[in-house]
Design an enzyme around this catalytic site. Structure first.
Site, short mmCIF file in Angstrom:
data_model
loop_
_atom_site.label_atom_id
_atom_site.label_comp_id
_atom_site.label_asym_id
_atom_site.label_seq_id
_atom_site.Cartn_x
_atom_site.Cartn_y
_atom_site.Cartn_z
N ASP A 117 2.28 -4.98 0.50
CA ASP A 117 1.28 -5.96 0.06
C ASP A 117 0.29 -6.15 1.22
O ASP A 117 0.14 -5.25 2.03
CB ASP A 117 1.96 -7.26 -0.39
CG ASP A 117 1.15 -7.99 -1.45
OD1 ASP A 117 -0.06 -8.19 -1.23
OD2 ASP A 117 1.70 -8.37 -2.50
N GLY A 120 -0.65 -0.52 2.74
CA GLY A 120 -0.67 -1.95 2.49
C GLY A 120 -1.91 -2.31 1.69
O GLY A 120 -2.66 -1.43 1.27
N HIS A 121 -2.11 -3.61 1.49
CA HIS A 121 -3.23 -4.06 0.67
C HIS A 121 -4.39 -4.59 1.52
O HIS A 121 -5.29 -5.22 1.01
CB HIS A 121 -2.78 -5.10 -0.35
CG HIS A 121 -1.84 -4.55 -1.38
ND1 HIS A 121 -1.37 -5.28 -2.44
CD2 HIS A 121 -1.28 -3.32 -1.52
CE1 HIS A 121 -0.55 -4.52 -3.17
NE2 HIS A 121 -0.47 -3.34 -2.63
N GLY A 122 -4.32 -4.37 2.83
CA GLY A 122 -5.43 -4.75 3.68
C GLY A 122 -5.29 -6.13 4.29
O GLY A 122 -4.19 -6.70 4.34
N ASN A 169 -6.99 -2.12 -0.11
CA ASN A 169 -8.19 -2.85 0.26
C ASN A 169 -8.35 -2.81 1.76
O ASN A 169 -7.39 -2.50 2.48
CB ASN A 169 -8.09 -4.32 -0.18
CG ASN A 169 -7.81 -4.45 -1.66
OD1 ASN A 169 -8.67 -4.19 -2.49
ND2 ASN A 169 -6.57 -4.78 -1.99
#
Ligand SMILES: *[C@@H]1O[C@H](CO)[C@@H](O)[C@H](O)[C@H]1NC(C)=O
Ligand SMILES: *[C@@H]1O[C@H](CO)[C@@H](O)[C@H](O)[C@H]1NC(C)=O
Length: 416
Positions: free
Chosen positions: A239, A261-263, A293
């Site tokens: 995440d 990951g999601h940034g 992201n």
């Protein structure tokens, strides 16, 4: 005369015994405590075998250290050993101004979610109400999250009794003027580190590693905290590498590697009509590789309040899906959130000196709200190219106002 000599001998012998006794007890106490102020979990009966539950031993160690009047009490968790710990909270305030928590060995979580039956499943280890806490020691915190991931609603919604809330590996709640450094985290059931309601908190040189497909495993989440710095760290997770929640301000994020990951995300904010307050966030010198992201701000349309004074600078992207993104229509279920006249006001956001590659065609996506547009956005010196040569990337800005200079792809913002 004879009797007086014998009485003298007796006295000498008694004194000798007392001295021997004293020196013995000195040696004994030295072997237990090392030196005053040092509290070793092994001396409190920890088995350190990775099988026996050592949480009572750690709790007793903590309680003695925390109530110690030594200047710098230290909880010592020695190297090359494994300590199995049940869910537990180490509570302050402590007697001394600072307390050290030196983890050189490995702390491991029970792997079975059933251990949490009847307990708060949002946490494994937590510090609460401890100020001047210094956590370090180059040890490991292993959340053993696999069984939690296998029953998560995120990836197994069909599962009867799937779980939404799994334990955060390490929570700091109400811990001001505190820090964590030089630690390794792996495989948390959910978030790895949570910093909540802390004023003055530094995270330096931590490494966080969970698989990119593990559900909701945020690296570090900051919530309702001020004056937080996260520096020199490497985060791989399923995440957000770092997420910044509501009521947070003065957050410095510097020199981070993120991916998978999601940034790095601000939000989601404004859920359920909540009034958000996030300001003065500085993200500098971050390398994103293979993340979904990069620099993200996400808010719910029903939200109110503000996000302001945010800088994202010196970012490098390698094959990122949404390198620069503002989503003011965030919704957990696609299409389930209606258009509303409200929104979280986003203003004074600077993006500068940003380059790298995007794997989707929209490299810059500022999708702001019609009712509460984004204002005072600055974009300068940005160069984003497609990850696959020969493809095209573009910039999409909606209801986003401000100035831009030297951006590729562009133009994007509407001038004011
Ligand atoms: C923190 O400790 C103080 C002093 O004991 C206490 O008054 C306060 O309620 C505690 N706060 C929390 C959140 O536990
Ligand atoms: C912008 O947000 C709207 C509303 O959620 C959505 O329908 C649209 O696809 C988004 N546009 C882009 C380019 O992301």
């Amino acid at each position: 005369m004879c009797s007086s000599i014998s009485s003298y001998t007796m006295k000498t012998l008694v004194l000798l015994f007392i001295l021997i006794g004293l020196s013995n007890s000195r040696i004994y106490s030295a072997s237990i405590y090392g030196y005053p102020g040092s509290f070793n979990v092994l001396d409190y009966g920890a088995a350190a075998d990775g099988i026996t539950d050592d949480s009572q031993a750690l709790l007793n160690t903590w309680n003695d250290a925390c109530s110690s009047s030594a200047g710098y009490p230290q909880v010592i968790i020695p190297p090359n050993m494994i300590f199995l710990l049940s869910p537990m909270t180490l509570i302050g305030p402590c007697n001394s101004q600072n307390i050290y928590f030196v983890v050189s060995g490995s702390l491991v979580s029970p792997s079975s979610p059933s251990v949490w039956t009847g307990q708060d499943s949002s946490q494994w280890l937590a510090f609460r109400n401890v100020s001047g806490l210094v956590v370090g020691g180059s040890g490991t915190i292993d959340g053993q999250g696999k069984e939690w991931w296998d029953q998560s609603c995120r990836y197994h919604p069909e599962l009867d009794g799937c779980t939404r809330l799994a334990p955060t590996a390490l929570k700091f709640i109400f811990c001001s003027q505190s820090s964590i450094s030089n630690m390794y985290f792996a495989n948390s059931a959910q978030t790895h580190i949570l910093i909540e309601r802390c004023n003055g908190f530094n995270v330096n040189n931590v490494m966080i590693q969970s698989p990119g497909n593990s559900p909701n495993t945020d690296g570090i989440h900051i919530q309702a905290s001020q004056n937080v710095a996260i520096t020199n760290s490497k985060i791989s997770s399923g995440d957000d590498c770092i997420s910044i929640g509501d009521y947070s301000s003065n957050v410095q994020i510097y020199n981070i590697q993120c991916g998978p990951g999601h940034g790095i995300s601000i939000g989601s904010l404004g859920k359920g009509g909540h009034s958000a307050q996030v300001s003065n966030i500085h993200v500098n010198n971050v390398f994103f590789y293979g993340t979904t992201n990069g620099a993200r701000i996400k808010t719910w349309q029903v939200g109110r309040g503000f996000v302001r004074d945010v800088t994202f600078e010196n970012l490098q992207f390698n094959s990122v899906k949404n390198p620069i993104i503002i989503d003011q229509h965030y919704c957990d279920v696609r299409g389930a959130c209606k258009e509303t006249g409200t929104g979280v006001q986003i203003s004074n956001v600077v993006y500068q000196n940003i380059y790298g590659t995007s794997i989707t065609d929209i490299a810059i996506n500022l999708n702001c709200s019609m009712s509460v547009p984004c204002t005072d956005i600055t974009m300068q010196l940005i160069q984003l190219t497609p990850a696959t040569p020969g493809k095209q990337v573009k910039a999409y800005c909606k209801n986003a106002n401000g100035q831009e200079y030297g951006i590729e792809p562009g133009p994007c913002l509407s001038g004011v």
